[in-house]
Structure formats: C-alpha cells, structure tokens
Design a protein around this motif. Structure first.
Motif, PDB file in Angstrom:
ATOM      1  N   GLU A   1       0.846  -1.183   0.000  1.00  0.00           N
ATOM      2  CA  GLU A   1       0.000   0.000   0.000  1.00  0.00           C
ATOM      3  C   GLU A   1       0.885   1.238   0.000  1.00  0.00           C
ATOM      4  OE1 GLU A   1      -2.961  -0.177   3.019  1.00  0.00           O
ATOM      5  OE2 GLU A   1      -3.828   1.737   2.346  1.00  0.00           O
ATOM      6  N   VAL A   2       0.821   1.981  -1.093  1.00  0.00           N
ATOM      7  CA  VAL A   2       1.649   3.182  -1.193  1.00  0.00           C
ATOM      8  C   VAL A   2       0.860   4.342  -0.582  1.00  0.00           C
ATOM      9  CG1 VAL A   2       2.777   4.764  -2.790  1.00  0.00           C
ATOM     10  CG2 VAL A   2       2.803   2.320  -3.251  1.00  0.00           C
ATOM     11  N   THR A   3       1.463   5.009   0.399  1.00  0.00           N
ATOM     12  CA  THR A   3       0.758   6.113   1.065  1.00  0.00           C
ATOM     13  C   THR A   3       1.255   7.449   0.516  1.00  0.00           C
ATOM     14  OG1 THR A   3       2.431   6.194   2.778  1.00  0.00           O
ATOM     15  CG2 THR A   3       0.517   4.791   3.199  1.00  0.00           C
TER      16      THR A   3
ATOM     17  N   ALA B   1       5.480  11.728  -0.738  1.00  0.00           N
ATOM     18  CA  ALA B   1       6.082  12.995  -0.297  1.00  0.00           C
ATOM     19  C   ALA B   1       7.573  12.801  -0.012  1.00  0.00           C
ATOM     20  CB  ALA B   1       5.359  13.502   0.936  1.00  0.00           C
ATOM     21  N   GLN B   2       7.930  11.640   0.534  1.00  0.00           N
ATOM     22  CA  GLN B   2       9.348  11.373   0.831  1.00  0.00           C
ATOM     23  C   GLN B   2      10.163  11.236  -0.449  1.00  0.00           C
ATOM     24  OE1 GLN B   2       9.640   7.965   3.347  1.00  0.00           O
ATOM     25  NE2 GLN B   2       9.151   9.140   5.187  1.00  0.00           N
ATOM     26  N   ARG B   3       9.545  10.581  -1.469  1.00  0.00           N
ATOM     27  CA  ARG B   3      10.262  10.366  -2.734  1.00  0.00           C
ATOM     28  C   ARG B   3      10.428  11.648  -3.544  1.00  0.00           C
ATOM     29  NH1 ARG B   3      10.606   5.875  -5.730  1.00  0.00           N
ATOM     30  NH2 ARG B   3      11.934   7.235  -6.957  1.00  0.00           N
TER      31      ARG B   3
ATOM     32  N   HIS C   1       7.196  17.620  -8.587  1.00  0.00           N
ATOM     33  CA  HIS C   1       7.458  16.176  -8.622  1.00  0.00           C
ATOM     34  C   HIS C   1       6.364  15.435  -7.856  1.00  0.00           C
ATOM     35  CE1 HIS C   1      10.631  12.755  -8.004  1.00  0.00           C
ATOM     36  NE2 HIS C   1       9.670  12.423  -8.860  1.00  0.00           N
ATOM     37  N   LEU C   2       6.029  15.964  -6.665  1.00  0.00           N
ATOM     38  CA  LEU C   2       4.997  15.329  -5.841  1.00  0.00           C
ATOM     39  C   LEU C   2       3.647  15.340  -6.559  1.00  0.00           C
ATOM     40  CD1 LEU C   2       4.213  14.054  -3.157  1.00  0.00           C
ATOM     41  CD2 LEU C   2       3.816  16.334  -2.240  1.00  0.00           C
ATOM     42  N   ALA C   3       3.341  16.462  -7.221  1.00  0.00           N
ATOM     43  CA  ALA C   3       2.063  16.564  -7.945  1.00  0.00           C
ATOM     44  C   ALA C   3       2.009  15.521  -9.054  1.00  0.00           C
ATOM     45  CB  ALA C   3       1.914  17.958  -8.523  1.00  0.00           C
ATOM     46  N   MET C   4       3.143  15.352  -9.745  1.00  0.00           N
ATOM     47  CA  MET C   4       3.181  14.355 -10.831  1.00  0.00           C
ATOM     48  C   MET C   4       2.993  12.940 -10.274  1.00  0.00           C
ATOM     49  SD  MET C   4       6.158  15.658 -13.372  1.00  0.00           S
ATOM     50  CE  MET C   4       5.703  15.012 -14.964  1.00  0.00           C
TER      51      MET C   4
END
Ligand code: ADP
Length: 595
Positions: free
Chosen positions: A274-276, A281-283, A289-292
């Motif tokens: 399960e990807v949270t 946000a950490q990646r 980048h987060l929006a993408m």
C-alpha cells in the motif's frame, strides 16, 4: 433430537383390571351404605319415600363404577327400601304400595342409571379426547422442537455451505489468477524468445503485463553506469505520457536509496503493498514532482531486479492504480520470474550482438589479411614461373626442382587464402550469385580435373559413375564446381586406399551430386561439427594432411546460397558419402542470401 414421551392415558384406561374390579365392588357397597344410613337417619322426615336416598346412590355408583354397580345399588336399594318401610310402622312387610314403590324405584333407577351411564360415557369420551388432544399437543410440541432443531441444523449447514462456497470461490479466483499469471509468464517467454531485438521484445513484455498484472509497467536498464528507461506501458495513454515526462524531468540516478536505483544496486526486489501519500512525499524532490507522482495514482508497487548470469542488468517496475489490486508474495514471485526471463533475453541478445560484432571483425580481418597476402603471393608465383622458364638465365635441374617446390607451396598457400577470402565474402553476405543453365556432367568433369593429380599421387582410383549428359539445372556453375572440388579434395585427403567415386542424378525437383570415398570416415559425434568453420576432427592428422577447416563450412554456405544443402553419411574406417542437393530450377533467382 427430541424424544416424544408417552403421556399417561385416562385413569380408567390405564387402571389394571384388579383395581377396576375392586372399585366396582367398593363403590356400590359404599353407595348402598351411605343411602341406607341417610334413610335410617332421615327416614322419619320422609316416611313415604324410603328409596329417595338410593336414587343418588345409583347415579353415583353408575358414574363412578359403571352400569353393573348401578344395577347392584338399585337392587340393594329396592330390597332395603322394601324392608325399611314396615320397620317405620306402615303395616305388613310387603303391602302392595311398598311393592309398587319398589318397582317404581327400580324403573326410575334404571332410567337414572342409563342417564348417568351416558353422562359417564360422555365424560370418559371427553376425557379421552382431552387426553388425545393433550398427547397430540405434546407430540406437536415435540415435533415443533424437533423441527426447530432441524431448522437450526439446516441454518448451521447453510452457513457452513456459504462459507465453503466463499472459500471455493476464493480458491477458484486464486486459481484463475494463478492461471492468468502463468499465461502471462508463458506469453512473455514466447515474446522474449521470438527475436533478438531486445529493445522491442522487452517493450512488448511491458505491454503484456498491462492491464492483466499491472496498470503501469516500466523497464529500466543499466547502460554504461546510467539508468535508462527502455519501456513504459500504462493502461491510460494520458498517464503513459505523464510517466514518460516524469522520467525525463526527474531521471533516475544510481544515488537514491530506494526505488529502481536501489533494486538495481542491490539486486533485491521491493514490494509496497500500500503506497501512502507520505511515501510519495518522501520520494518527491519538489512540489511539482509530488504533484506528478500523485497524478499517477500509485496504490501498490513492486520493483524486481532483472538478473542474468549473476549480474543485475536493470529493473522491472509494476504499479497498481486500483485499490482492489494490492501486490503480495504470489505477485512478487511472478514478477521475479518475469524479470529473470526478460534479463535472460536481454543478456542473450547482447551476447549475440557481441558475437556478431566479433564475427564481423574476424571476417573483416580475414578478408583484409588474405587480400594483403594474396598480392605478394601472386608475385612470388609469377617470378617463379619467369625463373622456371629460364627467361632470366639458364636453370639447373636442381634449381628447377627447388622452383617446383616453391610453386607447389605457393599454390597451396594461394588455395588456402582464396578459401579464406571466399568464406569471408560469404559470411559478410557479399557473395553474388549468377544463375544460368548448367550441364551437370560438365561441372562434374571439370571438378575431377582439379583433384586427378592428387588422387593419382595417393594411388587412389578416381571414378565418375555415368552421368546423364542431358541432366541440367539452373544454378551458379562456378560455385557448384567449388563445392565439388572441396568435397573431392577432402575425399582424396582422407582416403589412403580404395576409390573416390562421384555421381550426379535427378531426384524429384532437385539434382543431387554425391562424392563417396573409402577413407577414414567420421565418428557420429563429430558429424554435427564438421560444417562449423575452422573445425577439424583431429588437429594433428589434419595438420599433417593440411587444410584450413573452412572447406565444408564454405560448401554448406554456398549450397544454401543456391537454395539447396549438403549432407553427410559416414562410418569410421569404412568411408563417407557427402551429398549436395540443389533445386533443378530455383523458383525465383536468388541474388544473394544470408546463410
Ligand atoms: P579441412 O580444410 O580440414 O579439410 P573441411 O571443412 O573441409 O576442412 O573439413 C573439416 C573436417 O572434416 C576435416 O578436417 C576432417 O576432419 C573432416 N572431413 C571432411 N571430409 C572428410 C572425409 N571425406 N573423410 C573423413 N573426414 C573428413
């Protein structure tokens, strides 16, 4: 299960015969005594009705002891009543009034007994009905209890059945999913094995995984220390574009400690069921980048290494964007299998490319070297001829012999160089073919002249079996002769005594040329290698005899170039038979083809 208890019957029905008899005796006696007592006590008050108390006695006796008891009481009442009247001073013992009263008493008692008996019967019937009803009620209650327990049992069985059905459905789903995955792996293997163009096949495998196994699949390869994305597949074409853009804007480097780079570096797979949003946000390296990453709706992900021969060549990433699909251990094993197979295909293709490059380099080297050697060798042979002809001065016999040896060696060398050149040309696909009508016998005769001298020197009989002079085929005469010379030279080289026989004949749509010898023969395990370039059965013997190990390789390539093939049958110490089969008339002129 409930048990039905037998309810007690009415007292009369269940009373044993002895007690019933006792009752029948006691009740009339008691009734008579009570009636007698009452008559004696109240006789003075009711002097003319001496039987009055015996009426209820009869009724009671009938009600409680039956008709027989009633009759006894009535008779006893009639007798006692008749006896009691004179005692109370009414004249003679049996005057007519007393007898009439007694008779009247008996008649009335009979009527009362009948009435009481019917009441008794009705009561007994009512009691029996009540008892039956009670029994039926009990039975009903027992049955109800039984049906209730059956209903409970049925409910339990239903619940169990439902559970079994659910688990069967689950098992079926798992089996179906397993089958689908096996199909995917099979299909992927088929695709990967279909071509050595791994860029295309790996992209096809990524497409295969979507949507049955993943909604988004990427293949990244390690090329010269950098991670390059080889393939991207996504169920949604718009998101497929985003995924590519993501890779362009935020290319993967080997530095990060998670994701594709980590899997490539460590060779260890990664599963996130399960990807949270926190993980995204950490990646992410910046808000865009987060929006993408968020836009790609990653729910579950697996990254597996693509490992072959102990080296991790890249990584395969499988992403689910559906909440219903969460990756687990079974999915991981399928993904690992896919990764391994893809890696093997990539490795094979790379090895094949390297081998082709090496082979090309070798052919180029051979062609260049042979060409460079041929020029001075031709000059050597030319000057030898000038010297031998005595143009530059007289030549002694001894010098002539030495010149002859120079010529033989130089010619031998030239033959070898020509063979290497021809092989290099055929390998490079640069050998042109000229089809023309060819008389089979003409080519056979020509080829024989090339080896006649060598055969004679070895004391061998060289024979042509009669060839139909009209036998013709459409082929390249020069190449056919070259092939026959190769086979005949070998036959002479590897035969110490006996015959070398050549024959040509038509066979279906082909023309066959056969060279048969009585030489050393070839072992079964060597037969499959003798057409490989530079391959010789026995290096020492061959060296003594001479040869490049290219004759048969060239022969097979030329035969295939002409649309046919060459085959062999051989038995050690008995001899060998090589056969070239060529189409009598090739359907389409073959200019040049890869072999
Ligand atoms: P080479 O130049 O060594 O003759 P070829 O390709 O013509 O190369 O033959 C390969 C090997 O096959 C030979 O070295 C020999 O060991 C075996 N061979 C070929 N022809 C015959 C034959 N007629 N009898 C026995 N061995 C043969």
């Amino acid at each position: 299960m409930s048990t039905i208890t037998q309810s007690p019957k009415s007292t009369e029905l269940i009373a044993p015969p002895a007690s019933r008899l006792r009752r029948r005796a006691v009740v009339p006696a008691v009734s008579v005594l009570i009636a007698l007592g009452l008559t004696l006590v109240f006789g003075s008050l009711i002097s003319h009705t001496a039987f009055v108390f015996f009426y209820p006695a009869v009724v009671l006796a009938v009600l409680f002891a039956g008709v027989e008891a009633g009759v006894i009481v009535a008779v006893a009442g009639a007798v006692l009543g008749t006896l009691l009247v004179p005692m109370r001073g009414h004249g003679g013992a049996t005057d007519s009034t007393t007898i009439t009263s007694a008779l009247f008493f008996l008649v009335i008692s009979g009527a009362l007994a009948a009435l009481a008996n019917s009441v008794r019967r009705a009561r007994t019937a009512a009691e029996e009905t009540t008892q039956r009803l009670r029994e039926q009620a009990l039975e009903l209650a027992a049955k109800q209890a039984e049906s209730q327990s059956l209903a409970n049992e049925l409910e339990r069985a239903n619940a169990e059945l439902e559970r079994a059905m659910l688990s069967a459905e689950g098992a079926r789903d798992v089996a179906l999913a397993g089958e689908a995955r096996m199909r995917l792996v099979d299909e992927a293997s088929r695709v990967l094995a279909s071509s050595l163009d791994y860029e295309t096949t790996v992209a096809a495998v990524a497409k295969l995984a979507v949507p049955s196994f993943a909604d988004w699949c990427t293949v990244d390869l390690l090329v010269d220390g950098e991670i390059k994305q080889l393939a991207v597949a996504h169920v949604d074409p718009v998101r497929a574009r985003w995924a590519r853009e993501l890779n362009v804007k935020y290319p993967t480097t080997l530095d990060p400690t998670t994701g594709v780079p980590a899997v490539i570096r460590t060779g260890e797979p990664m599963v996130v069921s399960e990807v949270t949003d926190d993980m995204l946000a950490q990646r992410a390296t910046d808000p865009e980048h987060l929006a993408m990453l968020r836009g790609l709706e990653i729910r579950s992900a697996m990254i597996v290494p693509m490992t072959a021969r102990g080296r991790t060549l890249g990584a395969l990433m499988l992403v689910s964007t559906r909440a219903a699909r969460q990756y687990g251990d079974v999915d991981l094993s399928v993904a690992l299998d896919l990764g391994r197979r893809a890696a093997l295909a990539i490795d094979n293709a790379r090895l094949y490319r390297a081998a082709l490059a090496a082979s090309d380099a070798k052919s180029n080297f051979l062609a260049t070297m042979s060409h460079e050697l041929r020029t001075p060798l031709t000059a050597i042979i030319g000057y030898e001829e000038l010297l031998a002809e005595g143009i530059t001065g007289p030549v002694s016999d001894e010098q002539r012999q030495q010149l002859e040896r120079i010529r033989i060696s130089a010619t031998h060398l030239l033959t070898l160089i020509d063979e290497i050149l021809l092989y290099a040309r055929v390998e490079a696909g640069g050998e042109a073919v000229r089809f023309e009508p060819v008389v089979a016998k003409g080519v056979v005769d020509d080829a024989m002249t090339f080896v006649a001298r060598a055969a004679a020197e070895r004391g061998l009989t060289l024979r042509i079996e009669p060839v139909d002079p009209a036998l013709m085929l459409r082929t390249d005469a020069g190449k056919l002769r070259q092939m026959l010379v190769n086979l005949l030279s070998n036959a002479v080289k590897f035969t110490t005594r006996g015959d070398v026989v050549i024959r040509a004949f038509a066979r279906d749509e082909t023309v066959a040329f056969e060279v048969r010898d009585t030489g050393i023969g070839i072992d079964r395990e060597d037969l499959e290698h003798i057409f490989d370039p530079f391959w010789q059965v026995e290096q020492t013997t061959t060296r003594k005899i001479g040869g490049s190990g290219l004759g048969l390789a060239v022969t097979r390539r030329l035969a295939r170039l002409l649309g046919g093939d060459v085959t062999v049958r051989s038995e050690p110490f008995v001899g060998s038979t090589f056969r070239i089969e060529l189409p009598a008339a090739p359907a389409t002129p073959i200019e040049s083809r890869a072999v």
